[in-house]
Design a protein around this motif. Structure first.
Motif, PDB file in Angstrom:
ATOM      1  N   ARG A 146     -20.992   6.254 -31.492  1.00  0.00           N
ATOM      2  CA  ARG A 146     -20.203   4.693 -31.334  1.00  0.00           C
ATOM      3  C   ARG A 146     -21.462   3.819 -31.955  1.00  0.00           C
ATOM      4  N   GLU A 147     -20.980   2.789 -32.525  1.00  0.00           N
ATOM      5  CA  GLU A 147     -21.756   1.733 -32.883  1.00  0.00           C
ATOM      6  C   GLU A 147     -21.861   0.562 -31.986  1.00  0.00           C
ATOM      7  N   ASN A 148     -23.247   0.177 -31.481  1.00  0.00           N
ATOM      8  CA  ASN A 148     -23.138  -0.913 -30.519  1.00  0.00           C
ATOM      9  C   ASN A 148     -22.907  -2.331 -31.503  1.00  0.00           C
ATOM     10  N   LYS A 149     -22.113  -2.870 -31.308  1.00  0.00           N
ATOM     11  CA  LYS A 149     -21.635  -4.050 -32.199  1.00  0.00           C
ATOM     12  C   LYS A 149     -22.522  -5.332 -31.836  1.00  0.00           C
ATOM     13  N   SER A 150     -23.099  -5.369 -30.628  1.00  0.00           N
ATOM     14  CA  SER A 150     -23.707  -6.410 -30.121  1.00  0.00           C
ATOM     15  C   SER A 150     -25.318  -6.570 -30.653  1.00  0.00           C
ATOM     16  N   ASN A 151     -25.566  -5.764 -31.653  1.00  0.00           N
ATOM     17  CA  ASN A 151     -26.903  -5.688 -32.293  1.00  0.00           C
ATOM     18  C   ASN A 151     -27.953  -5.547 -31.208  1.00  0.00           C
ATOM     19  N   VAL A 152     -27.695  -4.796 -30.291  1.00  0.00           N
ATOM     20  CA  VAL A 152     -28.778  -4.488 -29.438  1.00  0.00           C
ATOM     21  C   VAL A 152     -28.525  -2.797 -28.863  1.00  0.00           C
ATOM     22  N   CYS A 153     -29.591  -2.202 -28.290  1.00  0.00           N
ATOM     23  CA  CYS A 153     -29.578  -0.841 -28.097  1.00  0.00           C
ATOM     24  C   CYS A 153     -28.536  -0.655 -26.672  1.00  0.00           C
ATOM     25  N   PRO A 154     -27.773   0.324 -26.834  1.00  0.00           N
ATOM     26  CA  PRO A 154     -26.980   0.774 -25.722  1.00  0.00           C
ATOM     27  C   PRO A 154     -27.803   1.109 -24.479  1.00  0.00           C
ATOM     28  N   THR A 155     -27.254   1.076 -23.305  1.00  0.00           N
ATOM     29  CA  THR A 155     -28.168   1.473 -22.271  1.00  0.00           C
ATOM     30  C   THR A 155     -28.948   2.836 -22.342  1.00  0.00           C
ATOM     31  N   LEU A 156     -30.131   2.766 -22.167  1.00  0.00           N
ATOM     32  CA  LEU A 156     -31.014   4.046 -22.218  1.00  0.00           C
ATOM     33  C   LEU A 156     -30.710   4.906 -21.002  1.00  0.00           C
ATOM     34  N   THR A 157     -30.604   6.026 -21.100  1.00  0.00           N
ATOM     35  CA  THR A 157     -30.248   6.998 -20.101  1.00  0.00           C
ATOM     36  C   THR A 157     -31.489   8.186 -20.100  1.00  0.00           C
ATOM     37  N   ALA A 158     -31.638   8.870 -18.812  1.00  0.00           N
ATOM     38  CA  ALA A 158     -32.400   9.928 -18.494  1.00  0.00           C
ATOM     39  C   ALA A 158     -32.310  10.925 -19.563  1.00  0.00           C
ATOM     40  N   ASN A 159     -31.047  11.363 -19.903  1.00  0.00           N
ATOM     41  CA  ASN A 159     -30.989  12.546 -20.767  1.00  0.00           C
ATOM     42  C   ASN A 159     -30.734  12.297 -22.252  1.00  0.00           C
ATOM     43  N   MET A 160     -31.102  11.123 -22.662  1.00  0.00           N
ATOM     44  CA  MET A 160     -31.217  10.716 -24.164  1.00  0.00           C
ATOM     45  C   MET A 160     -32.009  11.804 -24.968  1.00  0.00           C
ATOM     46  N   GLY A 161     -32.974  12.155 -24.454  1.00  0.00           N
ATOM     47  CA  GLY A 161     -34.196  13.212 -25.140  1.00  0.00           C
ATOM     48  C   GLY A 161     -33.891  14.367 -25.204  1.00  0.00           C
ATOM     49  N   THR A 162     -32.851  14.933 -24.753  1.00  0.00           N
ATOM     50  CA  THR A 162     -32.337  16.277 -24.744  1.00  0.00           C
ATOM     51  C   THR A 162     -31.545  16.827 -26.090  1.00  0.00           C
ATOM     52  N   ARG A 206     -41.849   5.737 -27.250  1.00  0.00           N
ATOM     53  CA  ARG A 206     -42.827   4.359 -27.172  1.00  0.00           C
ATOM     54  C   ARG A 206     -41.740   3.069 -27.362  1.00  0.00           C
ATOM     55  N   GLU A 207     -40.636   3.314 -28.474  1.00  0.00           N
ATOM     56  CA  GLU A 207     -39.615   2.477 -28.448  1.00  0.00           C
ATOM     57  C   GLU A 207     -38.925   2.348 -27.477  1.00  0.00           C
ATOM     58  N   CYS A 208     -38.641   3.361 -26.743  1.00  0.00           N
ATOM     59  CA  CYS A 208     -37.615   3.330 -25.524  1.00  0.00           C
ATOM     60  C   CYS A 208     -38.567   2.483 -24.425  1.00  0.00           C
ATOM     61  N   PHE A 209     -39.928   2.678 -24.292  1.00  0.00           N
ATOM     62  CA  PHE A 209     -40.346   1.881 -23.262  1.00  0.00           C
ATOM     63  C   PHE A 209     -40.420   0.427 -23.586  1.00  0.00           C
ATOM     64  N   ASP A 210     -40.723   0.205 -25.090  1.00  0.00           N
ATOM     65  CA  ASP A 210     -40.491  -1.350 -25.280  1.00  0.00           C
ATOM     66  C   ASP A 210     -39.204  -1.850 -25.095  1.00  0.00           C
ATOM     67  N   LEU A 211     -38.348  -1.156 -25.329  1.00  0.00           N
ATOM     68  CA  LEU A 211     -37.078  -1.694 -25.120  1.00  0.00           C
ATOM     69  C   LEU A 211     -36.647  -1.983 -23.491  1.00  0.00           C
ATOM     70  N   GLN A 212     -37.509  -1.504 -22.581  1.00  0.00           N
ATOM     71  CA  GLN A 212     -37.411  -1.510 -21.352  1.00  0.00           C
ATOM     72  C   GLN A 212     -38.328  -2.580 -20.772  1.00  0.00           C
ATOM     73  N   GLY A 213     -38.907  -3.496 -21.810  1.00  0.00           N
ATOM     74  CA  GLY A 213     -39.905  -4.425 -21.730  1.00  0.00           C
ATOM     75  C   GLY A 213     -41.263  -4.300 -21.143  1.00  0.00           C
ATOM     76  N   PHE A 214     -41.525  -2.921 -21.231  1.00  0.00           N
ATOM     77  CA  PHE A 214     -42.790  -2.487 -21.016  1.00  0.00           C
ATOM     78  C   PHE A 214     -43.940  -3.235 -21.893  1.00  0.00           C
ATOM     79  N   PRO A 215     -45.258  -3.501 -21.603  1.00  0.00           N
ATOM     80  CA  PRO A 215     -45.972  -4.188 -22.696  1.00  0.00           C
ATOM     81  C   PRO A 215     -46.426  -3.045 -23.564  1.00  0.00           C
ATOM     82  N   SER A 216     -47.170  -3.510 -24.638  1.00  0.00           N
ATOM     83  CA  SER A 216     -47.451  -2.889 -25.865  1.00  0.00           C
ATOM     84  C   SER A 216     -48.642  -1.809 -25.406  1.00  0.00           C
TER      85      SER A 216
END
Length: 325
Positions: A242-258, A278-288
């Motif tokens: 599925r392509e996210n057409k909003s040019n943003v990341c879809p909702t990150l989920t707990a099982n995305m790394g499986t 690291r990119e997933c944490f950045d997409l959650q607004g965590f500081p670098s």
């Protein structure tokens, strides 16, 4: 004036970080997942997390043991487990067979003991409509029964947190003082200028483990024709892309790394790859400068990011609360 917070279901500290950045002091945190505690304590170096089941904390209170060691608690924070109410789960709510739905009532027992001036809760958007609205009506009623004045909003991280992630969550505020709720102003939407290219690395060659190739992924032929753009994030959903057409990341989920459902994928200079932790944490607004334990397996880090909150949204709400309190 110091405003002390006690945090429950603290995870890796996303809510706590947002409140700390807004001027609050975290004096207690409870989290049952030892791997999440490892990440939390790496970043909140002065705080030892109470790594127990919340039921044990409540049992202590019931026999006269103060988990806060005499500290006055001004604020209770809780991102209580959302699986029981999530559209991604079975939506069993308070009847959840693993007991996750009823954990809200353990929070209320702690509230009765601590008597904080303010309570902050976060959960999935679906909490509001679950069981035709009855579930949220019970939650709001329980807060009102303890003489709190309650309001709630559903915010999307890409509209309120300046992070390119499509993540809708319900945020609940409960003030002991009715006048405080009247003074409280929810944040307004803000422009999204932190675009995907400012968070995701399209040019650096990373470890092979992140790439989807025909040698490493037996269903590569099912995804390659559909992943053609560099300015979006795709989702491999086991049976289709599925392509996210909003040019943003879809909702990150707990099982995305499986490696199965909901894996976010991007097209880079070096091929198709999944996001890094690291990119997933950045997409959650965590500081670098938020640290991730080096020896923790990526699968745990993906789960922690997916289970966490959008720190930047939390911080904006917390700043509005701080002005009132």
């Amino acid at each position: 004036m110091t405003l002390n917070c006690a945090s429950f279901f603290a995870g890796v500290g996303g809510i706590d970080l947002g409140f700390e950045k807004a001027g609050f002091k975290i004096v207690y945190a409870n989290e049952i997942d030892s791997k999440a505690v490892e990440t939390y304590e790496l970043n909140f170096e002065d705080l030892k997390v109470d790594n127990r089941d919340i039921h044990e904390v409540v049992r202590d209170i019931e026999i006269g043991i103060d988990p806060f060691n005499g500290k006055k608690i001004n604020v209770v924070l809780a991102g209580f487990p959302c699986q029981a109410f999530s559209i991604a789960g079975y939506q069993e709510g308070f009847e959840d067979k693993k007991g996750r739905g009823g954990l809200f009532f353990e929070i209320m027992k702690i509230v009765e003991f601590a008597k904080p001036e303010f309570i902050f809760l976060e959960n999935v958007k679906n909490l509001m409509g679950h069981d035709k609205g009855k579930t949220y009506k019970i939650i709001k009623g329980a807060l009102k029964a303890k003489d709190y004045f309650v309001d709630e909003r559903i915010f999307n991280s890409m509209e309120y947190g300046n992070v390119p992630q499509n993540r809708e969550r319900i945020y609940i505020v409960a003030f002991k003082n009715e006048n405080s709720l009247r003074k409280f102003k929810w944040p307004d939407p803000i422009k999204l200028d932190k675009t995907l290219d400012k968070i995701l690395d399209y040019s650096t060659k990373l470890d092979d483990v992140y790439y989807y190739t025909k040698e490493r992924f037996k269903r590569f032929s099912e995804i390659e024709p559909y992943i053609t753009k560099r300015d979006t994030v795709y989702q491999w959903r086991r049976v289709y892309v599925r392509e996210n057409k909003s040019n943003v990341c879809p909702t990150l989920t707990a099982n995305m790394g499986t490696g199965g459902h909901n894996v976010p994928l991007i097209l880079t200079d070096h091929g198709i790859r999944k996001l890094t932790p690291r990119e997933c944490f950045d997409l959650q607004g965590f500081p670098s400068d938020y640290k991730l334990p080096e020896k923790l397996a990526n699968s745990y880090l993906y789960k922690q990011a997916g289970n966490s909150v959008s720190v930047s949204v939390i911080q904006r709400i917390a700043e509005a609360v701080f002005k009132v309190l």
